[in-house]
Design an enzyme around this catalytic site. Structure first.
Site, short mmCIF file in Angstrom:
data_model
loop_
_atom_site.label_atom_id
_atom_site.label_comp_id
_atom_site.label_asym_id
_atom_site.label_seq_id
_atom_site.Cartn_x
_atom_site.Cartn_y
_atom_site.Cartn_z
N TYR A 40 -65.35 24.27 -7.96
CA TYR A 40 -64.85 23.98 -9.31
C TYR A 40 -64.01 22.70 -9.37
O TYR A 40 -63.51 22.33 -10.43
CB TYR A 40 -63.98 25.14 -9.81
CG TYR A 40 -64.74 26.42 -10.02
CD1 TYR A 40 -65.51 26.62 -11.15
CD2 TYR A 40 -64.67 27.45 -9.08
CE1 TYR A 40 -66.20 27.81 -11.35
CE2 TYR A 40 -65.36 28.64 -9.27
CZ TYR A 40 -66.12 28.81 -10.41
OH TYR A 40 -66.81 29.98 -10.61
N HIS B 70 -63.25 21.93 -16.72
CA HIS B 70 -62.28 23.01 -16.94
C HIS B 70 -61.08 22.90 -16.00
O HIS B 70 -60.09 23.61 -16.19
CB HIS B 70 -62.99 24.35 -16.72
CG HIS B 70 -62.66 25.39 -17.75
ND1 HIS B 70 -62.08 25.12 -18.98
CD2 HIS B 70 -62.84 26.75 -17.73
CE1 HIS B 70 -61.93 26.25 -19.66
NE2 HIS B 70 -62.37 27.25 -18.93
N ASN C 264 -59.70 32.78 -16.60
CA ASN C 264 -59.62 33.84 -17.60
C ASN C 264 -58.49 34.83 -17.36
O ASN C 264 -58.23 35.68 -18.22
CB ASN C 264 -60.94 34.61 -17.67
CG ASN C 264 -62.08 33.73 -18.16
OD1 ASN C 264 -61.91 32.54 -18.43
ND2 ASN C 264 -63.25 34.31 -18.28
N PHE D 269 -58.34 32.50 -11.25
CA PHE D 269 -59.43 32.07 -12.11
C PHE D 269 -58.90 31.98 -13.55
O PHE D 269 -57.97 32.68 -13.95
CB PHE D 269 -60.69 32.94 -12.01
CG PHE D 269 -61.42 32.74 -10.72
CD1 PHE D 269 -62.31 31.68 -10.57
CD2 PHE D 269 -61.18 33.57 -9.63
CE1 PHE D 269 -62.97 31.47 -9.37
CE2 PHE D 269 -61.83 33.35 -8.42
CZ PHE D 269 -62.73 32.29 -8.30
N ASN E 218 -60.40 30.32 -22.92
CA ASN E 218 -60.14 31.67 -22.43
C ASN E 218 -58.84 31.79 -21.65
O ASN E 218 -58.19 32.84 -21.68
CB ASN E 218 -61.30 32.16 -21.57
CG ASN E 218 -62.55 32.43 -22.39
OD1 ASN E 218 -62.47 32.76 -23.57
ND2 ASN E 218 -63.71 32.29 -21.77
N ASP F 159 -57.51 21.75 -20.53
CA ASP F 159 -58.58 21.00 -21.18
C ASP F 159 -58.81 21.51 -22.59
O ASP F 159 -58.62 22.69 -22.88
CB ASP F 159 -59.87 21.15 -20.37
CG ASP F 159 -60.27 22.61 -20.20
OD1 ASP F 159 -61.26 23.04 -20.83
OD2 ASP F 159 -59.59 23.34 -19.45
#
Length: 201
Positions: free
Chosen positions: A16, A21, A69, A67, A115, A94
């Site tokens: 990632y 994100h 969320n 993570f 989220n 972001d």
């Protein structure tokens, strides 16, 4: 009221690392590097943390490792442990609703489809400072939003974010040393790098 926590949002792991994100991670990583700091894993906060000290003052830089969320899980633990008011938390993340590279600082508004911010609303509340870094609209238009934000920056996009990094850091300097109102007034009008006053750390 001064800022005591600056949290960059993103997803942990190398896969990632350069995704859209994770621009919150990128901004705080570069800022902590500028301060000469180094990150430390703090399992009890589900985060990596660097604590910057200047005299009696401490500012915690945080990257939740839950993570995106579940960002609220990490930040709720940290705020509770240090007894930090929500108003002293600034979150760097972001935003697809802003032009690529654009910065906007505010203290209200919705999650905008993000989220991580939605999770923070549910678990810590809404009264934190939002430090929003623009991604621009998703493209092509038919792409799923999750696929877009989890995609890697193009070379051109990467150059824009790198070009703006000093701009973001000047805004963080102002936020830390002069407060959110002055930071909002000076930086929300800007679309590109400008001659902000340099503030010694």
């Amino acid at each position: 009221m001064s800022v005591s926590v600056i949290a960059g949002l993103g997803n942990p792991g190398k896969s990632y690392q350069d995704t859209r994100h994770n621009v919150g991670f990128q901004v705080v990583d570069a800022y902590v590097e500028k301060l000469g700091g180094s990150w430390k894993e703090e399992a009890k906060f589900l985060s990596t943390i660097y604590t910057w000290k200047r005299g009696p003052r401490k500012v915690h830089f945080v990257k939740p490792q839950t993570f995106m969320n579940l960002s609220g899980d990490a930040l709720s633990k940290l705020l509770h442990y240090f007894k930090i008011p929500l108003e002293e938390l600034a979150v760097v993340y972001d935003d697809i609703n802003l032009d690529l590279g654009r910065l906007k600082i505010n203290q209200d508004g919705g999650a905008g489809g993000h989220n991580g911010i939605d999770d923070l609303f549910n678990k810590v509340g809404r009264r934190f400072i939002r430090f929003r870094v623009g991604l621009g609209g998703k493209y092509p238009p038919e792409i799923d939003l999750a696929d877009f934000v989890l995609g890697k920056f193009s070379n051109t996009e990467t150059d824009v974010i790198k070009h703006q990094m000093d701009h973001y850091h000047q805004a963080l300097d102002l936020l830390l040393h002069r407060g959110v109102t002055i930071a909002m007034n000076q930086f929300n009008k800007r679309k590109a790098k400008h001659d902000a006053d340099k503030i010694d750390l």
